[in-house]
Motif scaffolding. Structure first.
Motif, mmCIF file in Angstrom:
data_model
loop_
_atom_site.group_PDB
_atom_site.id
_atom_site.type_symbol
_atom_site.label_atom_id
_atom_site.label_comp_id
_atom_site.label_asym_id
_atom_site.label_seq_id
_atom_site.Cartn_x
_atom_site.Cartn_y
_atom_site.Cartn_z
ATOM 1 N N GLN A 121 99.518 134.565 -31.070
ATOM 2 C CA GLN A 121 98.881 134.854 -29.795
ATOM 3 C C GLN A 121 97.404 135.186 -29.998
ATOM 4 O O GLN A 121 97.049 136.288 -30.445
ATOM 5 C CB GLN A 121 99.580 136.035 -29.115
ATOM 6 C CG GLN A 121 98.996 136.396 -27.764
ATOM 7 C CD GLN A 121 99.108 135.260 -26.769
ATOM 8 O OE1 GLN A 121 100.204 134.887 -26.369
ATOM 9 N NE2 GLN A 121 97.967 134.703 -26.361
ATOM 10 N N PRO A 122 96.502 134.242 -29.729
ATOM 11 C CA PRO A 122 95.074 134.543 -29.860
ATOM 12 C C PRO A 122 94.616 135.506 -28.774
ATOM 13 O O PRO A 122 95.121 135.481 -27.644
ATOM 14 C CB PRO A 122 94.414 133.170 -29.692
ATOM 15 C CG PRO A 122 95.387 132.369 -28.893
ATOM 16 C CD PRO A 122 96.753 132.855 -29.283
ATOM 17 N N LYS A 126 111.386 129.256 -25.862
ATOM 18 C CA LYS A 126 111.960 129.333 -27.207
ATOM 19 C C LYS A 126 112.058 130.771 -27.716
ATOM 20 O O LYS A 126 112.758 131.048 -28.689
ATOM 21 C CB LYS A 126 111.112 128.524 -28.197
ATOM 22 C CG LYS A 126 111.020 127.041 -27.901
ATOM 23 C CD LYS A 126 110.097 126.354 -28.914
ATOM 24 C CE LYS A 126 109.921 124.878 -28.616
ATOM 25 N NZ LYS A 126 108.982 124.228 -29.584
ATOM 26 N N ILE A 127 111.332 131.686 -27.073
ATOM 27 C CA ILE A 127 111.260 133.063 -27.558
ATOM 28 C C ILE A 127 112.600 133.767 -27.389
ATOM 29 O O ILE A 127 113.265 133.649 -26.360
ATOM 30 C CB ILE A 127 110.157 133.832 -26.807
ATOM 31 C CG1 ILE A 127 108.785 133.244 -27.123
ATOM 32 C CG2 ILE A 127 110.192 135.314 -27.172
ATOM 33 C CD1 ILE A 127 107.659 133.890 -26.343
ATOM 34 N N GLN A 128 112.980 134.553 -28.424
ATOM 35 C CA GLN A 128 114.206 135.323 -28.389
ATOM 36 C C GLN A 128 113.934 136.733 -28.908
ATOM 37 O O GLN A 128 112.926 136.973 -29.593
ATOM 38 C CB GLN A 128 115.268 134.673 -29.281
ATOM 39 C CG GLN A 128 115.645 133.264 -28.886
ATOM 40 C CD GLN A 128 116.790 132.745 -29.738
ATOM 41 O OE1 GLN A 128 117.957 132.932 -29.424
ATOM 42 N NE2 GLN A 128 116.463 132.098 -30.842
ATOM 43 N N PRO A 129 114.829 137.688 -28.611
ATOM 44 C CA PRO A 129 114.681 139.031 -29.175
ATOM 45 C C PRO A 129 114.597 138.992 -30.702
ATOM 46 O O PRO A 129 115.257 138.175 -31.343
ATOM 47 C CB PRO A 129 115.955 139.746 -28.715
ATOM 48 C CG PRO A 129 116.338 139.043 -27.450
ATOM 49 C CD PRO A 129 115.977 137.602 -27.676
ATOM 50 N N GLY A 158 95.578 128.772 -29.662
ATOM 51 C CA GLY A 158 96.416 128.807 -28.468
ATOM 52 C C GLY A 158 97.752 129.452 -28.765
ATOM 53 O O GLY A 158 98.163 129.590 -29.934
ATOM 54 N N PHE A 159 98.425 129.867 -27.709
ATOM 55 C CA PHE A 159 99.761 130.438 -27.818
ATOM 56 C C PHE A 159 100.701 129.420 -28.454
ATOM 57 O O PHE A 159 100.762 128.268 -28.031
ATOM 58 C CB PHE A 159 100.241 130.803 -26.407
ATOM 59 C CG PHE A 159 101.701 131.142 -26.293
ATOM 60 C CD1 PHE A 159 102.215 132.310 -26.826
ATOM 61 C CD2 PHE A 159 102.566 130.284 -25.621
ATOM 62 C CE1 PHE A 159 103.558 132.627 -26.706
ATOM 63 C CE2 PHE A 159 103.900 130.585 -25.477
ATOM 64 C CZ PHE A 159 104.398 131.758 -26.022
ATOM 65 N N SER A 160 101.414 129.821 -29.502
ATOM 66 C CA SER A 160 102.321 128.885 -30.167
ATOM 67 C C SER A 160 103.496 129.626 -30.783
ATOM 68 O O SER A 160 103.427 130.836 -31.045
ATOM 69 C CB SER A 160 101.585 128.083 -31.242
ATOM 70 O OG SER A 160 101.054 128.939 -32.235
ATOM 71 N N VAL A 161 104.578 128.885 -31.005
ATOM 72 C CA VAL A 161 105.778 129.422 -31.640
ATOM 73 C C VAL A 161 106.054 128.567 -32.873
ATOM 74 O O VAL A 161 106.268 127.365 -32.765
ATOM 75 C CB VAL A 161 106.989 129.386 -30.680
ATOM 76 C CG1 VAL A 161 108.230 129.968 -31.368
ATOM 77 C CG2 VAL A 161 106.688 130.165 -29.395
ATOM 78 N N SER A 184 108.165 130.195 -39.974
ATOM 79 C CA SER A 184 108.437 131.588 -39.602
ATOM 80 C C SER A 184 109.086 132.332 -40.755
ATOM 81 O O SER A 184 108.691 133.457 -41.104
ATOM 82 C CB SER A 184 109.340 131.632 -38.368
ATOM 83 O OG SER A 184 108.714 131.064 -37.241
ATOM 84 N N ASP A 185 110.104 131.714 -41.367
ATOM 85 C CA ASP A 185 110.795 132.356 -42.485
ATOM 86 C C ASP A 185 109.843 132.627 -43.640
ATOM 87 O O ASP A 185 109.920 133.675 -44.293
ATOM 88 C CB ASP A 185 111.952 131.472 -42.975
ATOM 89 C CG ASP A 185 113.106 131.428 -41.988
ATOM 90 O OD1 ASP A 185 113.147 132.301 -41.104
ATOM 91 O OD2 ASP A 185 113.952 130.533 -42.107
#
Length: 325
Positions: free
Chosen positions: A7-8, A71-74, A148-151, A157-158
């Motif tokens: 998140q920029p 796509k976002i999860q807890p 930009g906002f990215s997932v 991620s790992d």
């Protein structure tokens, strides 16, 4: 599996929002009029203090941000970036799509958009990761910038989460029972590569979710004292390394909460056992302060002792009756 969100915060709106709704979390009562009763009750469980770190993104061109937000999860981890540094992070707890709430919190940008794709965070921490190091860890080119906002995908991620050994103390990954079964059947705890660490996090997340649900406070199964769940372990009654896969899958009976203030270690090392539901102290060499601690819990009733858990408590007692300090 937990993913990393980038998140920029370089522009004026993002810098203001970072201060207004993250550094200064939003009062839950300010959110209440804009959400359902179910959503409000869930946030009350997640944030008993009533203060909620809140973030949001606009839909973006052709809903590009909205699709990423879905796509976002807890237990996903958001890294905030500015000036070529990932300077802080926090764990996602919950998300809602709510345009009216976003308008109330942040109004509109110059394009008439609001940050309606909202997610809530916890465990916000400062960090200092140069973008050059981040690029090296996840395999990006040295010229990559967070624009930009990215997932990130699971592999990237790992890689980042394993490198910094980041794991939420409260937010829990959504792992299904089928996924948990697959982890148990394929996981070798002795292989602590990135995949092994990921499976270990997912297994612990599943057990904590099964044990605590949405609670933020619970009681230790040994001393009975209540603590925030970040101070409680989802502890195996029978040592995990001695459990068969069938026993590991009996997760409703094989784990119980134990506090980090002594009970988990004392149980793990066999200083205390449970016999017919009563906490007993093993005759082990110890110190005066430890004897005093043990005297406070000796003879207490363990609420997790029942017909389904007896065999695990008996294994623990018999195992440690033969062991030495």
């Amino acid at each position: 599996m937990s993913r990393v969100i980038l998140q920029p915060t370089g522009n004026k709106d993002a810098r203001e929002h970072y201060v207004d709704t993250l550094v200064k979390p939003v009062d839950l009562l300010k959110i209440k009029p804009f959400i359902s009763t179910e959503e409000f009750n869930h946030l009350v469980e997640l944030y008993p203090s009533g203060l909620v770190p809140t973030w949001g993104v606009t839909a973006g061109v052709n809903n590009v941000n909205a699709n990423k937000w879905r796509k976002i999860q807890p237990a996903d981890v958001t890294f905030f970036s500015a000036n070529k540094v990932l300077y802080s992070y926090g764990f996602v707890t919950f998300k809602i799509h709510n345009k009216l709430l976003a308008q109330h919190l942040w109004e509109f940008n110059s394009k008439g958009e609001t940050w309606e794709y909202i997610y809530f965070l916890d465990e916000l921490r400062e960090h200092d990761i140069p973008i050059s190091l981040f690029n090296e860890i996840v395999g990006y080119s040295e010229n990559f910038k967070v624009q930009g906002f990215s997932v990130l995908d699971e592999d990237k991620s790992d890689a980042l989460l394993s490198y910094f050994d980041l794991e939420s103390e409260t937010a829990v990954q959504p792992v299904s029972e089928e996924e948990y079964r697959d982890i148990i059947e394929s996981f070798d705890i002795n292989i602590l590569d990135i995949e092994g660490k990921t499976k270990s996090r997912a297994e612990q997340g599943f057990l904590r979710k099964a044990l605590f649900g949405n609670k933020t406070i619970d009681g230790c199964g040994i001393c009975g004292k209540e603590y925030p769940i970040s101070f409680l372990i989802a502890a195996h009654i029978k040592k995990r390394s001695f459990c068969s896969n069938e026993e590991k899958l009996d997760y409703r009976n094989i784990v119980m909460p134990m506090c980090k203030f002594g009970c988990d270690d004392l149980f793990e090392k066999g200083y205390i056992t449970v016999n017919e539901g009563i906490i007993s102290v093993n005759d082990k060499t110890t110190t005066i302060p430890l004897k005093i601690y043990l005297s406070h819990i000796e003879g207490m009733h363990c609420g997790y002792w029942n017909v389904d858990t007896i065999k695990y408590f008996d294994w623990h007692r018999n195992h440690h009756s033969l062991s030495k300090v």
